[in-house]
Design a protein around this motif. Structure first.
Motif, short mmCIF file in Angstrom:
data_model
loop_
_atom_site.label_atom_id
_atom_site.label_comp_id
_atom_site.label_asym_id
_atom_site.label_seq_id
_atom_site.Cartn_x
_atom_site.Cartn_y
_atom_site.Cartn_z
N GLY A 95 0.82 -1.21 0.00
CA GLY A 95 0.00 0.00 0.00
C GLY A 95 0.85 1.25 0.00
O GLY A 95 0.42 2.29 -0.48
N GLY A 96 2.05 1.15 0.50
CA GLY A 96 2.89 2.34 0.65
C GLY A 96 2.93 2.66 2.13
O GLY A 96 1.90 3.01 2.70
N LEU A 97 4.10 2.51 2.72
CA LEU A 97 4.21 2.64 4.17
C LEU A 97 3.65 3.97 4.64
O LEU A 97 4.00 5.02 4.12
N GLY A 98 2.79 3.93 5.61
CA GLY A 98 2.28 5.15 6.20
C GLY A 98 1.06 5.71 5.49
O GLY A 98 0.41 6.60 6.00
N SER A 99 0.73 5.18 4.31
CA SER A 99 -0.41 5.73 3.58
C SER A 99 -1.68 4.96 3.90
O SER A 99 -1.78 3.77 3.64
N GLN A 100 -2.67 5.66 4.47
CA GLN A 100 -3.91 4.99 4.85
C GLN A 100 -4.68 4.52 3.62
O GLN A 100 -5.18 3.40 3.57
N LEU A 101 -4.74 5.40 2.60
CA LEU A 101 -5.46 5.03 1.39
C LEU A 101 -4.78 3.85 0.70
O LEU A 101 -5.44 2.91 0.24
N GLY A 102 -3.45 3.92 0.64
CA GLY A 102 -2.71 2.84 -0.02
C GLY A 102 -2.99 1.50 0.62
O GLY A 102 -3.19 0.50 -0.06
N VAL A 103 -3.02 1.48 1.96
CA VAL A 103 -3.27 0.23 2.67
C VAL A 103 -4.66 -0.31 2.31
O VAL A 103 -4.83 -1.50 2.04
N ALA A 104 -5.65 0.60 2.27
CA ALA A 104 -7.00 0.15 1.94
C ALA A 104 -7.04 -0.42 0.53
O ALA A 104 -7.62 -1.49 0.28
N LEU A 105 -6.39 0.27 -0.41
CA LEU A 105 -6.37 -0.21 -1.80
C LEU A 105 -5.67 -1.57 -1.88
O LEU A 105 -6.13 -2.49 -2.56
N ALA A 106 -4.53 -1.68 -1.18
CA ALA A 106 -3.77 -2.92 -1.25
C ALA A 106 -4.58 -4.09 -0.68
O ALA A 106 -4.58 -5.18 -1.24
N ALA A 107 -5.31 -3.83 0.42
CA ALA A 107 -6.12 -4.90 0.99
C ALA A 107 -7.21 -5.31 0.01
O ALA A 107 -7.48 -6.50 -0.19
N LEU A 108 -7.79 -4.31 -0.65
CA LEU A 108 -8.83 -4.58 -1.64
C LEU A 108 -8.28 -5.44 -2.77
O LEU A 108 -8.88 -6.45 -3.16
N VAL A 109 -7.12 -5.06 -3.27
CA VAL A 109 -6.53 -5.79 -4.40
C VAL A 109 -6.12 -7.19 -3.98
O VAL A 109 -6.44 -8.17 -4.63
N MET A 110 -5.41 -7.28 -2.85
CA MET A 110 -4.83 -8.58 -2.50
C MET A 110 -5.84 -9.56 -1.95
O MET A 110 -5.82 -10.74 -2.28
N ILE A 111 -6.76 -9.09 -1.09
CA ILE A 111 -7.73 -10.03 -0.50
C ILE A 111 -8.90 -10.20 -1.46
O ILE A 111 -9.28 -11.32 -1.81
N GLY A 112 -9.46 -9.06 -1.92
CA GLY A 112 -10.57 -9.15 -2.87
C GLY A 112 -10.12 -9.84 -4.14
O GLY A 112 -10.79 -10.74 -4.65
N GLY A 113 -8.94 -9.44 -4.62
CA GLY A 113 -8.42 -10.03 -5.86
C GLY A 113 -8.24 -11.53 -5.72
O GLY A 113 -8.61 -12.31 -6.59
N LEU A 114 -7.72 -11.92 -4.56
CA LEU A 114 -7.48 -13.33 -4.31
C LEU A 114 -8.79 -14.11 -4.30
O LEU A 114 -8.90 -15.21 -4.87
N GLU A 115 -9.80 -13.52 -3.64
CA GLU A 115 -11.10 -14.20 -3.59
C GLU A 115 -11.73 -14.28 -4.98
O GLU A 115 -12.28 -15.32 -5.35
#
Lengths: 317, 266, 442
Positions: free
Chosen positions: C348-368
């Motif tokens: 997501g990019g260390l320290g970035s709140q938005l980045g973390v949310a996007l990364a979780a969406l991509v990695m968990i949602g994407g995986l599912e």
């Protein structure tokens, strides 16, 4: 009469402890071999090569496949079969080590600190699942290749046994580590490796091909891990795709305990972790042996922050 | 003010500082000079708590009479309660934070107390807002003093070298120190910047802060110091006013012996 | 020509890699293990490497390194500029989603939000304070088991246990952090990793308390102001109170909003703290610990607060996990969970709140979604040739996940949203380029 019983008891306890010592040293040798790979890579590029434990697992699988293959083509003379399988496993595992570095770490050289770590974790997951998919999730048993051993002493029905396998493991480890030490301390390759460890940038300014040296470090580390995998397979007789994780964490713990960056420290740390684990299982509880090993690491780090043989780092301000 | 007595620091077999004693008077600019490897930075690190001395004592007395044994205090307490601030030979700024943020971090302890130790301010209670406004005012004061006002919102790492040196001094001053220790503040500065630095240091002294500095640039040292301590091989070889030190044969011998022209006292 | 040679060499290496492990399979028979061969799969893989390498080299020849760097930077800038709009849109979407999503998507949403919350929690430790924590799952486990055990033994409800679970996790964080936070960075990593394993081993073996590997089941669901989501529709249930037909989806949607609320709480606290001295001290610590010490900042206690607050949110997430699953076992708290959450933070990019949310969406949602796609493919492949492969397809999930981590790191080592927004400004806040921001050594 009572005194005699006490003496026999003591001898018996001693025999039991001696057996644990033998088992612990054997296990420690395996951890030590893996730990050397961690400590070498950490020394040169300062990263925790998370996939190293999985290279060990790949090495164990390669050994198994080689032994089965040799048996199928009718090569049953044990010493030759073992030697060939060992060489095969080390060679192919070295190729895996090289590939992992080339694909997952080299593009990230000089990048931010956490990027190679995540890449390494990704590689570890990849290797684990790759073996699980290609070889199946079930445990793979192997019949004892070198059964038997020498009885050292017998007391009240308890025999202290030194198996051929344990002798072989200790001898092979010592020989391999001897060759390795010679390689690092006496050859031009070793010199460039040590130079890179001291100062990667300076070494490259002096005309050392650092990429090649780093690749070779991974190759050597992977080959040592494969030797460890080979011995793990023969010693325990069962492997599965998950053995790499736990062994890897323990070996890394060993490297840290011994002082990360120090090669003798890695072996020493491996032996200590092996002994702690075996003695804890023998005298306290098998279930909590991992807890014991890790707890001792935490305690040791608090009192010896740079490990046993690590160099103290004076921070420049 | 600051009294160092019989200070020793040993690294393995090397005696980096050996039985050093000197005094720094309040309101003075005291300079510690000496050839490379004389142990100057080690003395600094002992005073500011980065090293624990092998022997001897370092005592700091505040104007109100409170005394602090710096050699026995944990590193961060030296900044927080004994009020000794420092800069570093290799500039150590928070490069990814803005100039203003650097100066606010320096006021951490004051601001932290105003937040009710973190808890109240999260829910918007307490007197934090006023405290922060005050902190920004102080930051502005030092930005102005160091000529960095226009760069307040730039990342510290993007500043030119001279500005980074000044920012480090501003950051140290934001901790309200009674003594500021400067480790080679003029290193790498051009003559004009060096002159500006002199003015800045004199201004800091004018605001009632004592200074202790390590310096190679004799132009800076001789012009602004009130008192000079000369070290060689970890020992004090001379101590006095600039004029006295300049005339001391031991100092001349030490510098000429080193054979480094640029370090001959001017 | 040189590209051909290079691709050929790559194929040769691939041959060496794949022949023993893919080409030869160890199969269990009644006479013990034997080897069987699998030539087609091996050939396909080697061919893929050959053509893949060839394609990569041709692509590389067309685009110089500088171009790639520039396009990367342009992407990062566009993303952080778009961030101002993306964040509210995402939030609105997250709030509205249960109204039009099916049960499957609401469940998936809960999963993604759990990881968003974990990512935000770990972001405090890794992203802000720069402390590398490889055992975050331990606090997740402490939270989950705290709730499960309190509920089982004392009959406490979810809302009572939620703060307790968080506080217990934070206490564990302090207990662990106190001795180890003085240590050098990489030692912290290994100690936290070891701690994660210790917790798991203890959970497996302390059967009298945790029921061992069998786990704890029948964990109560959360209530809505004392109203239960029960299917009988009787007195004291949500369905009865609102006079609606009881349905499982009501509970699922409620859970969705609970985790959304918890995640937003994490985000809000983090954003607040970043603008306060404590958060600024964390970031300063990440930038330069030595300078912090010289400014009179107590480095150990500052690290400890980051560690404890990160653990607190991990504990909250754990309690939620327990109530959502109604069943927990040590299997849910393996290293792979810690690694996933850490990967979300770094990607997501260390320290970035938005980045973390996007990364979780991509990695968990994407995986599912990938899992859904794979089982769809498996359903479609009726031919006997693929029947075997189809059965194995879900297995490839983690393999792809691992490879994706490597690829994403190589492509974007600094994460999706890499800049840093200043916490305070005299004039206008301007984004700070990622190159200047340190990643910490602790």
């Amino acid at each position: 009469m009572v005194a005699l019983r006490a003496i026999t008891n003591r001898v018996c306890a001693l025999a039991y402890a001696l057996q644990q010592l033998i088992n612990g040293v054997t296990l420690g040798m395996i951890y030590g071999l893996i730990a050397v790979g961690y400590t070498m890579v950490y020394g040169i590029i300062g990263m925790i090569n998370f996939a190293h434990g999985d290279i060990f697992m790949v090495g164990a699988f390669l050994s198994l496949i080689a032994l089965l293959g040799l048996a199928m083509i009718g090569l049953t003379w044990v010493p030759v079969a073992l030697a060939l399988a060992l060489i095969f496993a080390a060679a192919i595992a070295a190729l895996y080590g090289w590939t992992v570095e080339r694909v997952a770490y080299r593009p990230l050289r000089g990048s931010f600190r956490l990027a190679p770590l995540i890449s390494a974790i990704g590689m570890s997951i990849t290797l684990q699942n790759y073996v699980q998919v290609s070889q199946g999730a079930r445990v793979k048993p192997l019949a004892a290749v070198l059964p038997g051993g020498v009885q050292l002493m017998e007391q009240d029905g308890f025999t202290v046994q030194l198996s051929w396998m344990q002798i072989a493991i200790v001898i092979v480890t010592i020989v391999i580590l001897g060759i390795f030490t010679w390689l690092v301390t006496r050859t031009p390759l070793g010199r460039t490796m040590r130079a890179c460890e001291q100062d990667l940038k300076m070494a490259s300014l002096l005309g050392i091909d650092t990429d090649r040296t780093i690749s070779l470090t991974f190759v050597i580390g992977a080959a040592l891990a494969a030797v460890a995998g080979f011995m793990f397979l023969l010693y325990y007789g069962v492997i599965d795709f998950y053995i790499g994780f736990i062994a890897g964490v323990k070996a890394f713990t060993a490297a840290v305990l011994g002082g990360i960056g120090s090669l003798p420290g890695a072996v020493l740390g491996g032996l200590l972790i092996g002994l702690i684990e075996v003695f804890w299982s023998a005298y306290f509880s098998v279930e909590y042996k991992d807890v014991a090993a890790f707890s001792i690491l935490v305690v040791a780090l608090i009192f010896l922050p740079t490990g046993i043989l690590g160099r103290a780092e004076v921070e420049k301000v | 003010m600051l009294s160092v007595s019989d200070l020793s620091m040993r690294f393995g077999g090397l005696m980096a500082v050996d039985g050093l004693s000197f005094e720094a008077k309040p309101g003075d600019i005291t300079a510690v000079i000496g050839p490379n490897g004389a142990g100057k930075t080690t003395v600094f690190n002992c005073i500011t708590g980065f090293y624990r001395p092998t022997g001897g004592s370092i005592t700091l007395q505040h104007a109100d009479g409170r005394r602090f044994s710096l050699h026995a205090m944990p590193g961060h307490r030296i900044g927080a309660t004994a009020k000794v601030a420092r800069t570093f030979q290799n500039i150590r700024l928070f490069a990814g934070m803005t100039v203003l943020e650097n100066l606010l971090v320096a006021q951490h302890n004051t601001l932290m107390a105003a937040t009710g130790f973190g808890v109240l301010a999260v829910v918007g209670l307490g007197r934090y807002r006023a405290a922060e406004a005050k902190a920004i005012e102080k930051a502005k004061h030092w930005l102005d003093a160091t000529g960095l006002t226009s760069r307040g919102d730039d990342p510290a790492g993007a500043l030119p070298y001279g500005a980074q040196r000044r920012l480090e001094i501003a950051r140290a001053m934001c901790t309200d120190p009674v003594m500021l220790c400067l480790d080679e503040p003029a290193a790498g500065l051009n003559p004009r910047e060096s002159e500006e630095l002199n003015q800045l240091l004199l201004r800091i002294r004018g605001e009632g802060c004592s200074l202790l500095l390590i310096e190679h640039d004799m132009g800076v040292v001789m012009r602004i110091s009130d008192h000079i301590v000369v070290l060689d091989h970890g020992k004090k070889i001379s101590d006095g006013t600039p004029a006295e030190v300049r005339a001391d044969p031991a100092v001349i011998a030490a510098y000429l012996g080193e054979g480094e022209d640029d370090e001959v006292p001017a | 020509m040189s590209a051909l040679r290079d691709a050929f060499l790559s194929a040769l290496i691939a041959l060496g890699l794949f022949v023993p492990l893919v080409g030869l399979i160890t199969t269990t028979t009644d006479r013990g293990l034997t080897l069987t061969v699998r030539p087609i799969a091996t050939a396909v893989l080697v061919g893929l490497v050959f053509f893949g390498r060839l394609a990569f080299l041709t692509w590389r020849r067309r685009h110089t390194g500088r171009e790639i760097v520039q396009s990367n930077r342009a992407f990062a800038e566009a993303l952080s500029r778009a961030g101002r709009f993306v964040a509210p849109v995402l939030l609105l979407f997250a709030i509205a989603m249960p109204f039009f999503g099916s049960r499957y998507y609401v469940d998936l949403g809960i999963l993604v939000l759990t990881y968003v919350m974990l990512g935000w929690g770990l972001n405090i430790v890794v992203g802000l304070a720069g402390l590398l924590d490889l055992g975050y799952v331990a606090f997740y486990a402490v939270g989950a088991y705290s709730y499960a055990l309190f509920a089982q033994h004392f009959g406490l409800g979810f809302w009572t246990c939620l703060p307790l679970a968080g506080i217990l996790a934070a206490l564990w964080g302090i207990m662990l952090g106190f001795p180890v936070l003085r240590l050098r960075g990489d030692y912290l990593a290994i100690v936290t990793l070891a701690f994660g394993e210790i917790i798991r081993v203890v959970l497996i073996n302390w059967t009298s308390l945790t029921n061992g590997p069998n786990g704890i089941s029948g964990i109560p669901r959360p209530t809505l102001f004392g109203l239960q989501f029960s299917m009988d529709g009787g007195e004291g249930t949500v369905a009865h109170f609102f006079n609606i037909e009881p349905a499982t989806i009501q509970r699922v949607i409620f859970l969705y909003y609970v985790i959304l609320g918890l995640a937003l709480l994490t985000n809000w606290v983090t954003l607040r703290l970043r603008r306060l001295p404590l958060g600024r001290a964390w970031e300063a610590l990440r930038e330069d610990e030595v300078a912090c010490r010289s400014l009179g900042i107590n480095v150990t206690s500052t690290k400890l607060t980051a560690f404890a607050i990160g653990a607190l949110f991990g504990g909250f997430a754990g309690a939620f996990f327990a109530t959502r699953q109604a069943f927990i076992s040590p299997e849910s708290f393996t290293f792979i969970e810690s690694a996933t959450v850490l990967a979300i933070v770094v990607l997501g990019g260390l320290g970035s709140q938005l980045g973390v949310a996007l990364a979780a969406l991509v990695m968990i949602g994407g995986l599912e979604l990938l899992r859904g796609f794979l089982s769809y493919l498996a359903d479609q492949m009726h031919s006997p040739l693929f029947a075997d492969l189809a059965g194995e397809l879900p297995l490839y999930r983690m393999l792809i996940f691992g490879l994706a981590l490597v690829v994403m790191m190589v492509l974007r080592p600094r994460g999706l949203v890499s800049g840093r927004t200043p916490s305070v400004a005299l004039g206008e806040r301007r984004e700070i380029a990622a190159e200047l921001v340190a990643q910490g050594r602790g």
